[in-house]
Design a protein around this motif. Structure first.
Motif, PDB file in Angstrom:
ATOM      1  N   SER A  44     -22.327 -40.504 -24.425  1.00  0.00           N
ATOM      2  CA  SER A  44     -22.189 -39.181 -23.818  1.00  0.00           C
ATOM      3  C   SER A  44     -22.368 -38.004 -24.773  1.00  0.00           C
ATOM      4  CB  SER A  44     -20.791 -39.049 -23.184  1.00  0.00           C
ATOM      5  OG  SER A  44     -20.552 -40.105 -22.298  1.00  0.00           O
ATOM      6  N   CYS A  45     -22.241 -38.223 -26.064  1.00  0.00           N
ATOM      7  CA  CYS A  45     -22.148 -37.081 -26.977  1.00  0.00           C
ATOM      8  C   CYS A  45     -23.145 -37.079 -28.136  1.00  0.00           C
ATOM      9  CB  CYS A  45     -20.743 -36.999 -27.577  1.00  0.00           C
ATOM     10  SG  CYS A  45     -19.394 -37.372 -26.439  1.00  0.00           S
ATOM     11  N   PHE A  46     -23.604 -38.256 -28.557  1.00  0.00           N
ATOM     12  CA  PHE A  46     -24.427 -38.331 -29.774  1.00  0.00           C
ATOM     13  C   PHE A  46     -25.697 -37.497 -29.689  1.00  0.00           C
ATOM     14  CE2 PHE A  46     -23.403 -42.004 -32.841  1.00  0.00           C
ATOM     15  CZ  PHE A  46     -22.057 -41.724 -32.771  1.00  0.00           C
ATOM     16  N   LYS A  47     -26.274 -37.432 -28.478  1.00  0.00           N
ATOM     17  CA  LYS A  47     -27.524 -36.695 -28.276  1.00  0.00           C
ATOM     18  C   LYS A  47     -27.487 -35.316 -28.939  1.00  0.00           C
ATOM     19  CE  LYS A  47     -28.575 -35.463 -24.018  1.00  0.00           C
ATOM     20  NZ  LYS A  47     -28.845 -35.598 -22.581  1.00  0.00           N
ATOM     21  N   CYS A  48     -26.334 -34.668 -28.909  1.00  0.00           N
ATOM     22  CA  CYS A  48     -26.225 -33.296 -29.415  1.00  0.00           C
ATOM     23  C   CYS A  48     -25.301 -33.166 -30.625  1.00  0.00           C
ATOM     24  CB  CYS A  48     -25.703 -32.380 -28.317  1.00  0.00           C
ATOM     25  SG  CYS A  48     -26.769 -32.339 -26.870  1.00  0.00           S
ATOM     26  N   HIS A  49     -24.592 -34.210 -30.968  1.00  0.00           N
ATOM     27  CA  HIS A  49     -23.587 -34.076 -32.031  1.00  0.00           C
ATOM     28  C   HIS A  49     -23.776 -35.105 -33.144  1.00  0.00           C
ATOM     29  CE1 HIS A  49     -21.316 -30.916 -30.036  1.00  0.00           C
ATOM     30  NE2 HIS A  49     -21.340 -31.599 -28.910  1.00  0.00           N
ATOM     31  N   GLU A  50     -25.036 -35.286 -33.560  1.00  0.00           N
ATOM     32  CA  GLU A  50     -25.322 -36.165 -34.696  1.00  0.00           C
ATOM     33  C   GLU A  50     -25.746 -35.339 -35.892  1.00  0.00           C
ATOM     34  OE1 GLU A  50     -26.959 -40.487 -34.109  1.00  0.00           O
ATOM     35  OE2 GLU A  50     -28.088 -39.134 -32.831  1.00  0.00           O
ATOM     36  N   GLY A  77     -14.376 -31.580 -37.585  1.00  0.00           N
ATOM     37  CA  GLY A  77     -14.531 -30.725 -36.410  1.00  0.00           C
ATOM     38  C   GLY A  77     -15.709 -29.778 -36.493  1.00  0.00           C
ATOM     39  N   GLY A  78     -15.809 -28.849 -35.520  1.00  0.00           N
ATOM     40  CA  GLY A  78     -16.958 -27.957 -35.411  1.00  0.00           C
ATOM     41  C   GLY A  78     -16.673 -26.542 -35.865  1.00  0.00           C
ATOM     42  N   LYS A  79     -17.589 -25.640 -35.464  1.00  0.00           N
ATOM     43  CA  LYS A  79     -17.525 -24.234 -35.912  1.00  0.00           C
ATOM     44  C   LYS A  79     -16.313 -23.489 -35.383  1.00  0.00           C
ATOM     45  CE  LYS A  79     -21.848 -22.976 -34.971  1.00  0.00           C
ATOM     46  NZ  LYS A  79     -23.232 -22.719 -34.954  1.00  0.00           N
ATOM     47  N   GLU A  80     -16.080 -23.623 -34.081  1.00  0.00           N
ATOM     48  CA  GLU A  80     -15.009 -22.835 -33.442  1.00  0.00           C
ATOM     49  C   GLU A  80     -13.622 -23.412 -33.711  1.00  0.00           C
ATOM     50  OE1 GLU A  80     -15.460 -20.032 -31.631  1.00  0.00           O
ATOM     51  OE2 GLU A  80     -17.645 -20.103 -31.856  1.00  0.00           O
ATOM     52  N   TYR A  81     -13.546 -24.722 -33.755  1.00  0.00           N
ATOM     53  CA  TYR A  81     -12.226 -25.354 -33.860  1.00  0.00           C
ATOM     54  C   TYR A  81     -12.149 -26.352 -35.005  1.00  0.00           C
ATOM     55  CZ  TYR A  81     -12.402 -23.412 -29.185  1.00  0.00           C
ATOM     56  OH  TYR A  81     -12.578 -22.571 -28.126  1.00  0.00           O
ATOM     57  N   PRO A  82     -12.427 -25.881 -36.240  1.00  0.00           N
ATOM     58  CA  PRO A  82     -12.369 -26.822 -37.369  1.00  0.00           C
ATOM     59  C   PRO A  82     -10.967 -27.426 -37.493  1.00  0.00           C
ATOM     60  CG  PRO A  82     -12.436 -24.545 -38.155  1.00  0.00           C
ATOM     61  CD  PRO A  82     -12.690 -24.503 -36.673  1.00  0.00           C
ATOM     62  N   ALA A 109     -17.249 -27.253 -21.267  1.00  0.00           N
ATOM     63  CA  ALA A 109     -17.144 -28.586 -20.667  1.00  0.00           C
ATOM     64  C   ALA A 109     -18.190 -29.478 -21.306  1.00  0.00           C
ATOM     65  CB  ALA A 109     -17.358 -28.503 -19.166  1.00  0.00           C
ATOM     66  N   MET A 110     -17.805 -30.687 -21.741  1.00  0.00           N
ATOM     67  CA  MET A 110     -18.733 -31.604 -22.415  1.00  0.00           C
ATOM     68  C   MET A 110     -18.824 -32.931 -21.671  1.00  0.00           C
ATOM     69  SD  MET A 110     -20.043 -30.172 -25.089  1.00  0.00           S
ATOM     70  CE  MET A 110     -19.904 -28.387 -25.228  1.00  0.00           C
ATOM     71  N   PRO A 111     -20.044 -33.514 -21.552  1.00  0.00           N
ATOM     72  CA  PRO A 111     -21.314 -32.871 -21.897  1.00  0.00           C
ATOM     73  C   PRO A 111     -21.520 -31.642 -21.016  1.00  0.00           C
ATOM     74  CG  PRO A 111     -21.624 -35.179 -21.202  1.00  0.00           C
ATOM     75  CD  PRO A 111     -20.215 -34.843 -20.988  1.00  0.00           C
TER      76      PRO A 111
HETATM   77  C1  HEC Z   1     -26.714 -31.597 -24.265  1.00  0.00           C
HETATM   78  C2  HEC Z   1     -26.015 -31.318 -25.487  1.00  0.00           C
HETATM   79  C3  HEC Z   1     -24.541 -31.675 -25.623  1.00  0.00           C
HETATM   80  C4  HEC Z   1     -23.914 -32.867 -25.335  1.00  0.00           C
HETATM   81  C5  HEC Z   1     -24.519 -34.121 -24.724  1.00  0.00           C
HETATM   82  C6  HEC Z   1     -22.547 -32.711 -25.771  1.00  0.00           C
HETATM   83  N1  HEC Z   1     -22.350 -31.478 -26.312  1.00  0.00           N
HETATM   84 FE1  HEC Z   1     -20.650 -30.755 -27.193  1.00  0.00          FE
HETATM   85  N2  HEC Z   1     -21.552 -28.982 -27.583  1.00  0.00           N
HETATM   86  C7  HEC Z   1     -22.836 -28.642 -27.193  1.00  0.00           C
HETATM   87  C8  HEC Z   1     -23.076 -27.244 -27.485  1.00  0.00           C
HETATM   88  C9  HEC Z   1     -24.358 -26.467 -27.180  1.00  0.00           C
HETATM   89  C10 HEC Z   1     -21.894 -26.749 -28.083  1.00  0.00           C
HETATM   90  C11 HEC Z   1     -21.597 -25.332 -28.557  1.00  0.00           C
HETATM   91  C12 HEC Z   1     -20.998 -24.610 -27.382  1.00  0.00           C
HETATM   92  C13 HEC Z   1     -20.568 -23.225 -27.686  1.00  0.00           C
HETATM   93  O1  HEC Z   1     -20.343 -22.886 -28.861  1.00  0.00           O
HETATM   94  O2  HEC Z   1     -20.415 -22.467 -26.709  1.00  0.00           O
HETATM   95  C14 HEC Z   1     -20.957 -27.873 -28.133  1.00  0.00           C
HETATM   96  C15 HEC Z   1     -19.681 -27.793 -28.658  1.00  0.00           C
HETATM   97  C16 HEC Z   1     -18.745 -28.806 -28.626  1.00  0.00           C
HETATM   98  C17 HEC Z   1     -17.391 -28.709 -29.144  1.00  0.00           C
HETATM   99  C18 HEC Z   1     -16.780 -27.492 -29.840  1.00  0.00           C
HETATM  100  C19 HEC Z   1     -16.948 -27.644 -31.366  1.00  0.00           C
HETATM  101  C20 HEC Z   1     -16.429 -26.465 -32.152  1.00  0.00           C
HETATM  102  O3  HEC Z   1     -15.432 -26.619 -32.900  1.00  0.00           O
HETATM  103  O4  HEC Z   1     -17.042 -25.383 -32.055  1.00  0.00           O
HETATM  104  C21 HEC Z   1     -16.783 -29.911 -28.897  1.00  0.00           C
HETATM  105  C22 HEC Z   1     -15.375 -30.324 -29.270  1.00  0.00           C
HETATM  106  C23 HEC Z   1     -17.763 -30.754 -28.239  1.00  0.00           C
HETATM  107  N3  HEC Z   1     -18.934 -30.057 -28.091  1.00  0.00           N
HETATM  108  C24 HEC Z   1     -17.526 -32.051 -27.848  1.00  0.00           C
HETATM  109  C25 HEC Z   1     -18.452 -32.839 -27.156  1.00  0.00           C
HETATM  110  C26 HEC Z   1     -18.134 -34.169 -26.669  1.00  0.00           C
HETATM  111  C27 HEC Z   1     -16.806 -34.853 -26.836  1.00  0.00           C
HETATM  112  C28 HEC Z   1     -19.269 -34.624 -26.041  1.00  0.00           C
HETATM  113  C29 HEC Z   1     -19.437 -35.918 -25.303  1.00  0.00           C
HETATM  114  C30 HEC Z   1     -18.503 -36.166 -24.230  1.00  0.00           C
HETATM  115  C31 HEC Z   1     -20.286 -33.588 -26.146  1.00  0.00           C
HETATM  116  N4  HEC Z   1     -19.741 -32.520 -26.837  1.00  0.00           N
HETATM  117  C32 HEC Z   1     -21.569 -33.704 -25.649  1.00  0.00           C
HETATM  118  C33 HEC Z   1     -23.775 -29.492 -26.640  1.00  0.00           C
HETATM  119  C34 HEC Z   1     -23.543 -30.806 -26.234  1.00  0.00           C
END
Ligand code: HEC
Length: 144
Positions: A44-50, A77-82, A109-111
Protein backbone atom coordinates in the motif's frame (compact mmCIF):
# COMPACT_ATOMS: atom_id res chain seq x y z
CA UNK A 1 5.91 -51.17 33.20
CA UNK A 2 3.53 -48.87 35.04
CA UNK A 3 6.46 -47.11 36.69
CA UNK A 4 8.23 -46.53 33.40
CA UNK A 5 5.12 -44.94 31.97
CA UNK A 6 4.76 -42.68 34.99
CA UNK A 7 8.39 -41.65 34.69
CA UNK A 8 8.09 -40.93 30.97
CA UNK A 9 5.02 -38.87 31.66
CA UNK A 10 6.76 -36.89 34.39
CA UNK A 11 9.72 -36.24 32.09
CA UNK A 12 7.43 -35.10 29.30
CA UNK A 13 5.64 -32.71 31.64
CA UNK A 14 8.92 -31.29 32.92
CA UNK A 15 10.11 -30.79 29.33
CA UNK A 16 6.88 -29.06 28.42
CA UNK A 17 7.19 -26.73 31.40
CA UNK A 18 10.77 -25.80 30.53
CA UNK A 19 9.85 -25.15 26.90
CA UNK A 20 7.06 -22.74 27.75
CA UNK A 21 9.45 -20.66 29.85
CA UNK A 22 11.88 -19.95 26.98
CA UNK A 23 11.82 -16.49 25.42
CA UNK A 24 10.85 -17.80 21.99
CA UNK A 25 7.63 -19.10 23.49
CA UNK A 26 7.04 -15.71 25.09
CA UNK A 27 7.53 -14.00 21.72
CA UNK A 28 5.23 -16.45 19.96
CA UNK A 29 2.13 -14.27 20.35
CA UNK A 30 3.88 -11.10 19.22
CA UNK A 31 3.51 -9.49 15.82
CA UNK A 32 6.47 -10.24 13.52
CA UNK A 33 7.31 -7.05 11.58
CA UNK A 34 9.01 -8.68 8.61
CA UNK A 35 6.39 -11.40 8.15
CA UNK A 36 3.22 -9.53 9.02
CA UNK A 37 3.69 -5.75 8.69
CA UNK A 38 6.24 -5.28 5.90
CA UNK A 39 3.97 -6.93 3.25
CA UNK A 40 1.19 -4.43 4.11
CA UNK A 41 3.53 -1.45 3.69
CA UNK A 42 4.96 -2.91 0.47
CA UNK A 43 1.53 -3.33 -1.02
CA UNK A 44 0.00 0.00 0.00
CA UNK A 45 2.80 2.48 0.64
CA UNK A 46 6.13 1.62 -1.02
CA UNK A 47 5.08 3.09 -4.37
CA UNK A 48 5.51 6.59 -2.91
CA UNK A 49 7.62 6.11 0.20
CA UNK A 50 10.82 4.39 -0.95
CA UNK A 51 14.38 5.67 -1.11
CA UNK A 52 14.99 8.05 -4.03
CA UNK A 53 15.43 6.00 -7.20
CA UNK A 54 15.09 6.18 -10.96
CA UNK A 55 11.99 4.80 -12.61
CA UNK A 56 11.69 4.96 -16.41
CA UNK A 57 14.21 7.77 -16.54
CA UNK A 58 12.39 9.76 -13.86
CA UNK A 59 13.84 10.48 -10.44
CA UNK A 60 11.32 9.39 -7.81
CA UNK A 61 11.71 11.02 -4.41
CA UNK A 62 9.97 9.75 -1.28
CA UNK A 63 6.71 11.71 -0.86
CA UNK A 64 6.49 13.97 2.15
CA UNK A 65 10.16 13.12 2.78
CA UNK A 66 8.97 9.88 4.33
CA UNK A 67 10.56 6.51 3.62
CA UNK A 68 9.00 3.27 4.79
CA UNK A 69 11.55 0.85 3.29
CA UNK A 70 13.94 0.63 6.26
CA UNK A 71 13.73 0.36 10.05
CA UNK A 72 15.78 3.50 10.73
CA UNK A 73 13.89 5.67 8.22
CA UNK A 74 10.50 4.43 9.48
CA UNK A 75 11.47 5.67 12.96
CA UNK A 76 12.95 8.89 11.55
CA UNK A 77 9.67 9.86 9.91
CA UNK A 78 8.83 12.51 7.30
CA UNK A 79 8.96 16.27 6.80
CA UNK A 80 5.89 17.32 8.76
CA UNK A 81 6.06 14.84 11.60
CA UNK A 82 9.68 13.82 12.17
CA UNK A 83 9.99 11.28 14.98
CA UNK A 84 6.24 10.77 15.06
CA UNK A 85 5.75 8.33 12.22
CA UNK A 86 5.98 5.43 14.66
CA UNK A 87 5.93 6.22 18.37
CA UNK A 88 6.76 2.94 20.13
CA UNK A 89 3.97 1.93 22.52
CA UNK A 90 1.63 4.65 21.21
CA UNK A 91 -0.27 3.68 18.05
CA UNK A 92 -2.66 6.64 18.41
CA UNK A 93 0.27 9.08 18.33
CA UNK A 94 1.85 7.39 15.29
CA UNK A 95 1.23 9.07 11.93
CA UNK A 96 1.78 5.76 10.14
CA UNK A 97 -1.49 4.63 11.73
CA UNK A 98 -3.26 8.01 11.81
CA UNK A 99 -2.92 8.52 8.06
CA UNK A 100 -4.41 5.06 7.47
CA UNK A 101 -7.48 5.87 9.55
CA UNK A 102 -8.21 9.42 8.34
CA UNK A 103 -11.31 9.78 6.13
CA UNK A 104 -10.73 9.56 2.35
CA UNK A 105 -11.45 13.27 1.99
CA UNK A 106 -8.53 14.26 4.23
CA UNK A 107 -5.40 15.42 2.40
CA UNK A 108 -3.29 13.21 4.64
CA UNK A 109 -5.39 10.05 4.19
CA UNK A 110 -3.00 7.30 3.02
CA UNK A 111 -2.83 6.01 0.40
CA UNK A 112 -4.18 9.31 -1.03
CA UNK A 113 -7.69 9.17 -2.49
CA UNK A 114 -7.74 7.32 -5.82
CA UNK A 115 -4.13 6.13 -5.39
CA UNK A 116 -4.83 2.67 -4.02
CA UNK A 117 -7.08 0.69 -1.66
CA UNK A 118 -7.29 1.73 1.97
CA UNK A 119 -5.57 -0.61 4.42
CA UNK A 120 -8.11 -3.08 5.86
CA UNK A 121 -9.26 -2.61 9.49
CA UNK A 122 -7.77 -6.01 10.37
CA UNK A 123 -4.36 -4.95 9.06
CA UNK A 124 -4.57 -1.58 10.81
CA UNK A 125 -5.26 -3.46 14.07
CA UNK A 126 -2.21 -5.62 13.42
CA UNK A 127 0.00 -2.55 12.94
CA UNK A 128 -1.44 -0.98 16.11
CA UNK A 129 -0.66 -4.19 18.01
CA UNK A 130 2.92 -4.17 16.68
CA UNK A 131 3.39 -0.55 17.83
CA UNK A 132 1.79 -1.26 21.24
CA UNK A 133 4.21 -4.16 21.67
CA UNK A 134 7.13 -1.75 21.23
CA UNK A 135 7.57 -1.46 17.44
CA UNK A 136 10.25 -4.11 17.32
CA UNK A 137 11.77 -4.80 13.88
CA UNK A 138 13.55 -8.00 14.93
CA UNK A 139 16.52 -8.65 12.66
CA UNK A 140 15.02 -6.65 9.77
CA UNK A 141 16.89 -3.48 8.76
CA UNK A 142 15.66 -2.96 5.22
CA UNK A 143 17.22 -0.31 3.00
CA UNK A 144 19.64 2.07 4.73
C1 HEC B 1 0.39 7.64 -4.43
C2 HEC B 1 1.40 8.06 -3.51
C3 HEC B 1 1.28 7.70 -2.03
C4 HEC B 1 1.03 6.48 -1.46
C5 HEC B 1 0.71 5.16 -2.16
C6 HEC B 1 1.16 6.67 -0.04
N1 HEC B 1 1.49 7.96 0.25
FE1 HEC B 1 1.92 8.76 2.08
N2 HEC B 1 2.26 10.58 1.25
C7 HEC B 1 2.09 10.89 -0.09
C8 HEC B 1 2.25 12.31 -0.28
C9 HEC B 1 2.11 13.06 -1.61
C10 HEC B 1 2.54 12.86 0.99
C11 HEC B 1 2.76 14.32 1.36
C12 HEC B 1 1.41 14.88 1.70
C13 HEC B 1 1.45 16.29 2.17
O1 HEC B 1 2.50 16.77 2.62
O2 HEC B 1 0.37 16.92 2.12
C14 HEC B 1 2.54 11.74 1.93
C15 HEC B 1 2.79 11.87 3.29
C16 HEC B 1 2.70 10.85 4.21
C17 HEC B 1 2.92 10.99 5.64
C18 HEC B 1 3.32 12.27 6.36
C19 HEC B 1 4.86 12.32 6.50
C20 HEC B 1 5.37 13.58 7.15
O3 HEC B 1 5.92 13.50 8.28
O4 HEC B 1 5.26 14.65 6.52
C21 HEC B 1 2.71 9.76 6.20
C22 HEC B 1 2.84 9.38 7.66
C23 HEC B 1 2.37 8.85 5.12
N3 HEC B 1 2.37 9.54 3.93
C24 HEC B 1 2.10 7.51 5.29
C25 HEC B 1 1.71 6.66 4.25
C26 HEC B 1 1.34 5.27 4.48
C27 HEC B 1 1.33 4.60 5.82
C28 HEC B 1 1.01 4.76 3.25
C29 HEC B 1 0.49 3.39 2.95
C30 HEC B 1 -0.71 2.99 3.66
C31 HEC B 1 1.19 5.81 2.26
N4 HEC B 1 1.62 6.95 2.92
C32 HEC B 1 0.97 5.65 0.91
C33 HEC B 1 1.85 9.99 -1.11
C34 HEC B 1 1.57 8.63 -0.94
Amino acid sequence: MKNTLALTLAAALALGASLTSTSSAQDAGKVDFEKQILPILKESCFKCHEKEHEDNGKIKKPKGGLRLDGAAVIMKGGKEYPGENVVAGKPDASWLVKTMTLPDSDDLAMPPEGKGDRVTPANIDLIKKWITEGANFGAWKGVE
